[in-house]
Each structure stands twice: as structure tokens, then as C-alpha cells.
Write a protein that holds these residues in place. Structure first.
Motif, PDB file in Angstrom:
ATOM      1  N   GLY A 385       0.755  -1.213  -0.009  1.00  0.00           N
ATOM      2  CA  GLY A 385       0.046  -0.138  -0.125  1.00  0.00           C
ATOM      3  C   GLY A 385       0.865   1.325  -0.126  1.00  0.00           C
ATOM      4  O   GLY A 385       1.883   1.457  -0.699  1.00  0.00           O
ATOM      5  N   TRP A 386       0.322   2.254   0.693  1.00  0.00           N
ATOM      6  CA  TRP A 386       1.222   3.535   0.925  1.00  0.00           C
ATOM      7  C   TRP A 386       2.473   3.215   1.894  1.00  0.00           C
ATOM      8  O   TRP A 386       3.180   4.323   1.840  1.00  0.00           O
ATOM      9  N   ASN A 387       2.671   2.533   2.023  1.00  0.00           N
ATOM     10  CA  ASN A 387       3.908   1.674   2.879  1.00  0.00           C
ATOM     11  C   ASN A 387       5.173   1.437   1.795  1.00  0.00           C
ATOM     12  O   ASN A 387       6.273   1.229   2.222  1.00  0.00           O
ATOM     13  N   SER A 388       4.537   1.319   0.380  1.00  0.00           N
ATOM     14  CA  SER A 388       5.465   1.031  -0.504  1.00  0.00           C
ATOM     15  C   SER A 388       6.559   2.078  -0.630  1.00  0.00           C
ATOM     16  O   SER A 388       6.625   3.275  -0.454  1.00  0.00           O
ATOM     17  N   SER A 389       7.916   1.357  -1.128  1.00  0.00           N
ATOM     18  CA  SER A 389       9.151   2.517  -1.102  1.00  0.00           C
ATOM     19  C   SER A 389       8.855   3.478  -2.127  1.00  0.00           C
ATOM     20  O   SER A 389       9.628   4.635  -1.944  1.00  0.00           O
ATOM     21  N   PHE A 390       8.109   3.172  -3.238  1.00  0.00           N
ATOM     22  CA  PHE A 390       8.305   4.202  -4.280  1.00  0.00           C
ATOM     23  C   PHE A 390       7.243   5.368  -3.844  1.00  0.00           C
ATOM     24  O   PHE A 390       7.255   6.404  -4.766  1.00  0.00           O
ATOM     25  N   ALA A 391       6.338   5.117  -2.973  1.00  0.00           N
ATOM     26  CA  ALA A 391       5.527   6.248  -2.629  1.00  0.00           C
ATOM     27  C   ALA A 391       6.075   7.466  -2.268  1.00  0.00           C
ATOM     28  O   ALA A 391       6.064   8.671  -2.786  1.00  0.00           O
ATOM     29  N   ASP A 392       7.334   7.441  -1.419  1.00  0.00           N
ATOM     30  CA  ASP A 392       8.007   8.399  -0.966  1.00  0.00           C
ATOM     31  C   ASP A 392       9.305   8.830  -2.194  1.00  0.00           C
ATOM     32  O   ASP A 392       9.331   9.973  -2.326  1.00  0.00           O
ATOM     33  N   LYS A 393       9.721   7.580  -2.559  1.00  0.00           N
ATOM     34  CA  LYS A 393      10.806   8.042  -3.560  1.00  0.00           C
ATOM     35  C   LYS A 393      10.570   8.777  -4.623  1.00  0.00           C
ATOM     36  O   LYS A 393      11.245   9.805  -5.305  1.00  0.00           O
ATOM     37  N   TYR A 394       9.153   8.604  -5.167  1.00  0.00           N
ATOM     38  CA  TYR A 394       8.753   9.449  -6.306  1.00  0.00           C
ATOM     39  C   TYR A 394       7.601  10.580  -6.195  1.00  0.00           C
ATOM     40  O   TYR A 394       7.028  10.894  -6.754  1.00  0.00           O
ATOM     41  N   ASN A 395       7.652  10.699  -4.687  1.00  0.00           N
ATOM     42  CA  ASN A 395       6.604  11.949  -4.278  1.00  0.00           C
ATOM     43  C   ASN A 395       5.059  11.764  -4.907  1.00  0.00           C
ATOM     44  O   ASN A 395       4.688  12.673  -5.131  1.00  0.00           O
ATOM     45  N   ILE A 396       4.726  10.480  -4.605  1.00  0.00           N
ATOM     46  CA  ILE A 396       3.516  10.154  -4.953  1.00  0.00           C
ATOM     47  C   ILE A 396       2.334  10.512  -3.664  1.00  0.00           C
ATOM     48  O   ILE A 396       2.570  10.216  -2.607  1.00  0.00           O
ATOM     49  N   HIS A 397       1.373  11.166  -4.189  1.00  0.00           N
ATOM     50  CA  HIS A 397       0.446  11.633  -3.175  1.00  0.00           C
ATOM     51  C   HIS A 397      -1.190  11.180  -3.345  1.00  0.00           C
ATOM     52  O   HIS A 397      -1.854  11.328  -2.925  1.00  0.00           O
TER      53      HIS A 397
END
Length: 428
Positions: A385-397
Motif C-alpha cells: 500500500g502506501w508503505n511501498s518504497s516508491f510512494a516517498d521515492k517518487y513523491n506520490i500523493h
């Protein structure tokens, strides 16, 4: 499943080399082997340490003073337990079913008290209005009518006074949540009151998720037509050369990003980039994630977790004249509408040597697997889910979020919607 702590708070106790432990106990049939301990900085989770299971229990030792929100995340089963620290030992027992948390027992005093207060608050908000309606159908002198009156009295009464010295976090959280975020229309605060609260709160404000919703409330009080002046008034008061001012500036940039307020985001992001002073970690992270995903930047590489429809190991390994990266989720209603449109044009995209790469923020494997069966492009998900590493890495909101890359993985477009993607490739 019990879930507590919608938001938290602060208060520092000066202690040098303080230490407390976090103990988590789970059933023997819970398959998780590793757990990750986090603290909080504004609205960002900060990894502290990882521990392996010993007889289905975890023991984390925290070597410093800390009062505020914490959480333990179980990555393989995608479970999260949220709790508070008052710089004393935390003791939690978890009940599970099919490797999902069903109930949480808070066995230390601070968390047991916080849980009790939160449960009563939820009952007051959700159950009391229903009881008021039911009471209309029963006379006061009947046994059931008397029971209704008694329960309504309990729910509508004021909470017992909290001992601030004994439970500083619980006291702070409940006092300030009720003051600044209550639905009670008689407790609305002015912008000046909110500014003073943020300005005068001590260092543990940054360990509390109170900050983000209070900032949103502050902007709402000022109104949509005055957001620029409201933000300028706030950051001028705080001074963005201070750690507090920089953390607030970082939160505001993220808020504007999440709400698609690009002009405001770019204004204050530019202001952050032009600071000549030392930048704190929180603001530095915001600047980096935005810079790394800006137009003209080389898209940060990502190593696939368990990809389908490709033998490539990373995004950079995928060879194409152009790539469309889409962040999505099977539970996202906008994705449900937009991705079929991308699917309808997929063969035409392939004919132009354009590859689509879907990175899913799903947490349920069955839902994800069922959905990607219809998508012939490259798909991958960490199932966190939103704990996925790419959420922060790619600034996904938000989902869906699109990036278009050239053959060298440079970001050449950031479309807002699938229609913009198809327009870019002249396929509409």
C-alpha cells in the motif's frame, strides 16, 4: 479491529540517555518474521530500527528520550500497530486471524489510557446521536428508557481530568485535538490562535500528526482566496530559517502537492530551494523528492519486486523509445476509469515503441492479481500500500500519477490525467 490515535501531540521531559523498550507479542501462527519500528516527524514516518521475531515476539530498545507517536510495521503481512511513547516501556499484545490484526491489547498504562479515551470519543461521536434518536420511541420510566438515559449521560459527559505530569502526551494530545480539531462549531479557532500554537509548541510537535491537520484547518479558516497571504503570515512568524519553520514549510509544500495546487507548491518549493541557511532533514527530503521527479530530471531507477510481462530487473533495464510510468491501485476509482482508456490505446503505443510500466500501491494480493490480468504492460507491486518504497521515492500523493520518460529515462512530461497521456502521443 481496534485502531486508535487519529492524531497525536507533544511535551518534552528533559532526560539524558533515557531508554525504554517496545515489546510486541503475537500469536504463534502469525507468520511475520521481521518488524520495523518508526517514530514520526510531522507527517513523515522515520525508520528507527528493524528486529527479527523471537518466539513470535519483538523487543525494540529505544536509547533516547522520546514522547510522541510511534508505529511498528510488519512488511510481509502488511500490518501496522500505532501507539504512543511517554518515554516509558510500551507493552502490546496483538490478536490475529489469517495473518491480519483483529485486536490490539495495550498493556502499559499510557497506551491503555489513550485507547480508552479514544474509544469513548468515538462512541460519543458515532453512537450518541443514534441513542438520541432511539430515545424518542421509549418512555423515560421504562427499564430500557432508563438505560438509554444512563448511557447517554455517560457518553455526553466530559472526560475525566488528566494528570499532565503523569501522562504528558495523553494530556497534550487530547487537550489540543479538542481545541483545534474538534467538530464542535463553538470551538472554532482564529488564524492568530493557530499561529501562536504552532509557534509556541515545543520540539515534540514534530513527533505528532497534529501538525498536518492543524495546518489544513489554518488554511481553511483563511479561505481559498487568501491562501498566499495566510501562508506568508505563518512562515514569516515562524521564520523558515529555523527547524520549526522548515518543517512547517515542508508540510505545506506536501499539502499543496496533494491537493493539486501547483502554483502554490512551486512558489514555496522555490523559496525552500533558495534558502541559504542549513536545511533540516525534513525539508531536505521534500526538496530532493521534488527535484528528483521534476521535468528534465533523470527518473530515479527502481528495482522491480516481482514484475510480470517483463524480464527486466529495473525500470532502466526496460528498453523503449519512451516509457509511461503510472502509479495506481485496484481500489482507486479514478484508476478504474482511466486505465481502461490506456488499455484501449496500448497496441498503438506499442507500435510507437512506447512501453507502459504500472507500479501498484495495492496491499491485497488477490485484488492486485485479478486486476493486472487485464493489463498486458509491465506490472509490479510491493503489496505494501502506501508503505511501498516508491510512494516517498517518487513523491506520490495520489493515484493515478503519470510520468513520461524518454529513451534515457529523462522525465519529459508529467500528465495530470490519462487524456493528457494520450494527447501527448497524439492518440486521442
Amino acid at each position: 479491529m481496534k485502531r486508535i490515535f487519529l492524531l497525536p501531540g507533544l511535551l518534552v521531559v528533559a532526560t539524558i540517555n533515557a531508554q525504554f523498550s517496545v515489546s510486541i507479542e503475537t500469536p504463534q501462527n502469525f507468520i511475520e518474521k521481521e518488524a520495523v519500528l518508526y517514530t514520526l516527524n510531522g507527517s513523515k514516518d522515520i525508520i528507527v530500527t528493524k528486529e527479527k521475531s523471537k518466539n513470535n515476539s519483538w523487543l525494540f530498545k529505544y536509547p533516547k528520550n522520546y514522547i510522541g507517536m510511534m508505529k511498528v510495521y510488519f512488511p510481509d503481512t502488511n500490518n501496522t500497530v500505532t501507539f504512543i511513547s511517554e518515554n516509558k516501556d510500551v507493552n502490546i499484545k496483538i490478536e490475529t486471524k489469517d495473518n491480519k490484526i483483529q485486536n490490539i491489547l495495550y498493556k502499559d498504562d499510557a497506551n491503555a489510557l489513550m485507547n480508552s479515551i479514544q474509544e469513548n470519543s468515538q462512541k460519543k461521536e458515532l453512537i450518541l446521536p443514534a441513542l438520541v434518536q432511539i430515545k424518542e420511541y421509549y418512555k423515560d420510566n421504562t427499564d430500557f428508557g432508563k438505560a438509554l438515559i444512563s448511557e447517554m449521560g455517560k457518553l455526553s459527559g466530559e472526560s475525566a481530568d488528566l494528570d499532565q505530569a503523569k501522562h504528558p502526551f495523553v494530556y497534550y494530545y487530547n487537550t489540543n485535538y479538542n481545541k483545534f480539531l474538534s467538530n464542535n462549531s463553538s470551538k472554532k479557532n482564529s488564524q492568530e490562535e493557530i499561529i501562536n500554537f504552532i509557534d509556541k509548541s515545543n520540539d515534540l510537535l514534530e513527533t505528532s500528526s497534529l501538525l498536518r491537520p492543524i495546518l489544513v484547518s489554518y488554511l481553511n479558516v483563511g479561505g481559498n482566496s487568501n491562501i498566499n497571504s495566510s501562508v506568508d503570515q505563518l512562515i514569516n512568524k515562524l521564520n523558515i530559517e529555523t527547524p520549526r519553520g522548515q518543517t512547517v514549510l515542508s508540510e505545506l509544500i506536501d499539502i499543496f502537492d496533494a491537493y493539486d495546487m501547483a502554483e502554490l507548491k512551486n512558489k514555496y518549493l522555490s523559496q525552500a530551494k533558495n534558502l541559504k541557511c542549513t536545511i533540516n532533514d525534513r525539508l531536505a527530503s521534500t526538496i530532493k523528492s521534488n527535484t528528483d521527479t521534476d521535468l528534465g530530471a533523470v527518473f530515479p531507477n527502481y528495482t522491480f519486486h516481482s514484475p510480470v510481462n517483463t524480464k527486466a530487473k529495473t525500470i532502466a533495464d526496460v528498453k523503449a523509445d519512451k516509457k509511461v510510468i503510472v502509479f495506481w491501485s485496484s481500489t482507486c476509482s479514478h484508476c478504474e476509469n482511466e486505465l481502461p482508456q490506456l488499455l484501449n490505446k496500448y497496441k498503438e503505443l506499442q507500435a510507437k515503441n512506447i512501453q507502459v510500466i504500472g507500479l501498484s500501491l495495492d496491499s491485497d494480493k488477490n485484488s492486485y492479481t485479478s486486476k493486472i490480468a487485464a493489463f498486458p504492460w509491465i506490472n509490479d507491486s510491493e503489496l505494501r500500500g502506501w508503505n511501498s518504497s516508491f510512494a516517498d521515492k517518487y513523491n506520490i500523493h495520489a493515484t493515478p500519477t503519470y510520468f513520461i520518460l524518454d529513451a534515457n529515462n529523462k522525465i519529459i512530461s508529467k500528465p495530470d490525467h490519462v487524456g493528457d497521456v494520450l494527447e501527448y502521443f497524439k492518440l486521442k
